[in-house]
Design an enzyme around this catalytic site. Structure first.
Site, PDB file in Angstrom:
ATOM      1  N   ARG A  76       0.842  -1.198   0.000  1.00  0.00           N
ATOM      2  CA  ARG A  76       0.000   0.000   0.000  1.00  0.00           C
ATOM      3  C   ARG A  76       0.877   1.249   0.000  1.00  0.00           C
ATOM      4  NH1 ARG A  76       0.898   2.142   4.873  1.00  0.00           N
ATOM      5  NH2 ARG A  76       1.230   0.743   6.628  1.00  0.00           N
ATOM      6  N   TRP A  82       0.457   1.159  12.867  1.00  0.00           N
ATOM      7  CA  TRP A  82       0.212   0.054  13.799  1.00  0.00           C
ATOM      8  C   TRP A  82      -1.238  -0.386  13.653  1.00  0.00           C
ATOM      9  CZ3 TRP A  82      -3.470  -0.106  17.687  1.00  0.00           C
ATOM     10  CH2 TRP A  82      -3.397  -1.190  18.574  1.00  0.00           C
ATOM     11  N   HIS A  83      -1.471  -1.688  13.725  1.00  0.00           N
ATOM     12  CA  HIS A  83      -2.835  -2.204  13.799  1.00  0.00           C
ATOM     13  C   HIS A  83      -2.926  -3.131  14.991  1.00  0.00           C
ATOM     14  CE1 HIS A  83      -3.640  -0.535   9.949  1.00  0.00           C
ATOM     15  NE2 HIS A  83      -2.837  -1.353   9.303  1.00  0.00           N
ATOM     16  N   SER A 143      -6.053   6.553   9.968  1.00  0.00           N
ATOM     17  CA  SER A 143      -5.019   6.529   8.936  1.00  0.00           C
ATOM     18  C   SER A 143      -5.573   5.837   7.704  1.00  0.00           C
ATOM     19  CB  SER A 143      -3.799   5.751   9.428  1.00  0.00           C
ATOM     20  OG  SER A 143      -3.372   6.257  10.664  1.00  0.00           O
ATOM     21  N   GLY A 145      -4.339   4.044   3.884  1.00  0.00           N
ATOM     22  CA  GLY A 145      -3.278   3.585   2.976  1.00  0.00           C
ATOM     23  C   GLY A 145      -3.900   2.577   2.027  1.00  0.00           C
ATOM     24  N   GLY A 156      -6.877  -0.078   3.077  1.00  0.00           N
ATOM     25  CA  GLY A 156      -7.985   0.846   3.307  1.00  0.00           C
ATOM     26  C   GLY A 156      -7.698   1.821   4.426  1.00  0.00           C
ATOM     27  N   CYS A 174       3.004   7.156  10.081  1.00  0.00           N
ATOM     28  CA  CYS A 174       2.978   7.712   8.716  1.00  0.00           C
ATOM     29  C   CYS A 174       4.237   8.511   8.402  1.00  0.00           C
ATOM     30  CB  CYS A 174       1.752   8.593   8.489  1.00  0.00           C
ATOM     31  SG  CYS A 174       0.238   7.746   8.892  1.00  0.00           S
TER      32      CYS A 174
END
Lengths: 242, 453
Positions: A76, A82-83, A143, A145, A156, A174
């Site tokens: 992407r 971070w997720h 965020s 991307g 997404g 980012c």
């Protein structure tokens, strides 16, 4: 435009999420299905897009290992992010050809969809020129991307509902220095929605701003079958392009 | 027929994209619709599929390079065409047998020059180019960059034959050609046209609106011409309108006696030139601005929603005019940590890259304050537009000998008007005036930099 199909996938390892998206992108490109919004629940991971710079990662490998956080390089746009738990990750698998292949408009529409959802809880989200994402009071709450293959989008957005914001200290989110991340919980306290409530509101906001007449909820199993479907092996229960 | 691979239209507001990753190597066979390359713009990464089956004959733009939409980035050969095979690990000396990209019409529209030919020590990123991008011409290899300049400047191949090339096997490089052109332009016939142009103009063809017009063949031709906006022009237009709509633009003006800076530059320019750096006035303007910004931190900031963000780093934007390609404002990072010599080198590098479409995305984002020098075109004053979301911009101008009063006597001094455009929402007039006065004072008395910087 047909409705936007939405599914909550439940717990998904990050790598499995990538495979699932690849399969669904292919199915979408071959016209086996319509556009999708998927909600995976990821364990904590760091991902870096093609805009990534090594210096945006602040934590050393030992710290990441101790925290059990994997790092993924993905196709992407954008830098590190971070997720993890408490965050609403949304994959958007949408055919961009029907949208005139206008990439920036697609990004702006995603931002508007999130801002629309924030309005439900009385928050004024805003966008900053040159800094894709959604901000509230100068702090970043979501965020974005996106990747595109065969003119179908994947990846997404990620909206912070109630994550542990300390995870963002592992990186410069980012690639931007000195930015503060916020969340619905940090902003709204006890009035903040839970993840299920956020899923509903974001799906509605996204459908509205991306120009769908409505949303159609589907189950995770349908998505998994579509992602492994072969042409000529059309699945009848799948919400095909209408 | 070779097929030209160009950066496709990616949307209304998308003027350029960055080649993020080549998914195929030079010499690879590709199927129709197979992904060739990833292009990135903003937060989107797009795989560009191959328009046809064939062989990737040459890659013209390296990873990490930002190019305008429509730029040719590779050439695809049809399956039955003879191509150069697998790329050589290092540039080979033998003439290439790759198809001539120059023959494709799309190339003439390419806005960015392709990568320069590998020099003696090629960077790894360019190593895979081999010599696939060159064609044999008059028995000598010419790179795409050289051929582009030849086309633009109307250089005949006999002229090239007469140049002693410094490249491999005596090949004429881009630098050789530019050096030749600088002498060629200096010839009497072209002298008058060249005299008025800034030094770099010898590299750049005059834009349509500056080129001498042929005498009208008759009074029958159209008296108006309709030229659609290019994407860059649209983007500039949008940015300007956004700036004027959001910031409460206000201007004030001052003047500086440039005697000290003119003397300093006169003394130091030859010394730095000997070290390979051209010393313009811009590094002095940057230096003075940075110190003034430190004293008036409110001017080095950004309006974000209903907050004012003060920045303790100094990324100074520099407006670069690029004729018909349009204005761009790249910025120099962390100017407070650099001495004048470093600033001089970076100013030259950034301006050259801006003119040659070699800017990286990082170069054009993150600025904290900007400077625009309308003086290079002869202006003695201007009211510049703020580079939003920054809150102020310094305008500097032509230095002109003017009569001034010193100790009751009328004397001639090299004077320069300076202006500031500021966002009156957050910068009060008092602050703007004081800031501008301080910049002028630092230019008038550069020794202050000794004591306070």
């Amino acid at each position: 435009m047909s409705t936007l199909s939405v599914a909550h996938l439940g717990p998904v390892a990050y790598r499995d999420g990538l495979d699932l998206q690849s399969g669904l992108v292919r199915a979408r490109a071959e016209g086996l299905t319509g556009d999708w919004l998927l909600y995976p629940d990821h364990p904590p991971v760091l991902t870096v897009g093609r805009g990534g710079r090594g210096e945006s990662l602040r934590a050393d490998p030992a710290t990441l290992g101790r925290l059990g956080i994997e790092v993924f390089e993905v196709a992407r746009g954008g830098d590190f992010t971070w997720h993890g738990p408490g965050q609403l990750v949304g994959y958007l698998v949408c055919d961009l050809t029907t949208r005139g292949r206008d990439l920036h408009r697609f990004l702006r529409d995603i931002e508007r969809g999130l801002i629309e959802a924030l309005r439900v809880w009385g928050l004024d989200g805003e966008t900053l020129p040159g800094r894709t994402g959604v901000w509230v009071g100068g702090e970043k709450i979501a965020s974005i991307g996106v990747a595109v293959r065969r003119w179908v989008s994947y990846h997404g957005f990620a909206l912070n509902v109630a994550p542990d914001l300390r995870f963002f200290e592992l990186i410069h989110p980012c690639g931007l220095r000195g930015i503060h991340m916020t969340s619905l919980a940090a902003r709204l306290g006890p009035k903040a929605p839970d993840l299920a409530g956020a899923r509903e509101a974001v799906a509605t906001g996204m459908a509205e701003r991306l120009g769908y007449p409505g949303v159609a909820w589907a189950d995770a199993e349908t998505v998994r079958r579509l992602a492994t479907a072969e042409p000529g092996n059309l699945i009848e229960t799948a919400p095909a392009a209408r | 027929m070779p097929i030209s691979i160009v950066v496709p239209q990616l949307g209304e507001s998308v003027a350029e994209g960055t080649v993020a990753r080549w998914l195929k190597a030079q010499g690879d066979r590709v199927r129709k619709e197979e992904p060739l390359v990833e292009i990135q713009t903003d937060k989107i990464n797009v795989e560009i599929p191959s328009p046809a089956e064939g062989t990737l004959a040459s890659i013209l733009v390296a990873e990490g390079t930002t190019v305008l939409v429509g730029t040719e980035i590779a050439v695809l050969a049809a399956p039955d065409e003879v191509v150069g095979g697998k790329p050589a690990a290092a540039p080979a000396l033998a003439p290439a047998v790759a198809p001539a990209p120059a023959a494709t019409p799309a190339r003439a529209r390419a806005a960015a020059p392709p990568p320069a030919p590998p020099a003696a020590a090629p960077e790894p990123a360019y190593a895979s180019h081999g010599n696939g991008g060159m064609v044999a011409s008059e028995g000598r290899n010419l790179s795409p960059a050289v051929r582009k300049i030849m086309r633009e400047q109307g250089v005949r191949s006999e002229e090239i034959s007469a140049i002693r090339g410094s490249g491999l096997a005596g090949r004429v490089t881009r630098d050789d050609l530019l050096e030749y052109l600088s002498r060629r332009v200096a010839a009497p016939a072209a002298a008058t046209a060249a005299a008025a142009a800034p030094p770099l103009a010898v590299h750049v063809p005059l834009p349509g609106y500056l080129a001498p017009q042929a005498p009208a063949a008759g009074a029958l031709g159209p008296r108006e011409e309709v030229i659609p906006f290019t994407r860059v022009r649209k983007l500039i237009a949008e940015n300007m309108v956004r700036a004027k709509h959001t910031a409460a633009h206000t201007h004030c003006f001052d003047e500086a006696d440039m005697s000290a800076i003119v003397a300093l530059r006169k003394e130091w320019a030859p010394k730095l030139e000997a070290q390979g750096a051209k010393l313009t006035y811009m590094p002095f303007f940057i230096k003075a601005s940075v110190l003034a910004l430190k004293e008036f931190p409110w001017v080095n900031g950004e309006v974000r929603g209903e907050t004012m963000v003060l920045k303790r780093y100094y990324h100074i934007g520099m407006a670069v005019g690029r004729d018909e390609k349009g204005l761009i404002v790249p910025n120099l990072k962390d100017c407070d940590r650099k001495n004048l010599v470093q600033l001089a080198a970076e100013v030259n590098d950034l301006a050259a890259r801006a003119r040659n479409d070699r800017l990286k995305p990082d170069d054009i984002v993150g600025g904290t304050f900007s400077i625009t020098n309308a003086g290079v075109y002869g202006a003695i004053n201007s009211a510049p537009v703020i580079n939003v979301p920054e809150v102020a911009i310094l305008g500097v101008h032509k230095i002109v000998e003017r009569p001034v009063i010193r100790d009751g006597q009328i004397v001639a001094r090299p004077m320069m008007n300076a202006s500031i455009g500021f966002d009156h929402r957050v910068v009060d007039g008092e602050l703007a005036v004081k800031f501008l006065r301080r910049v002028c004072e630092l230019l008038e008395r550069p020794e202050l930099l000794w004591f306070y910087a």
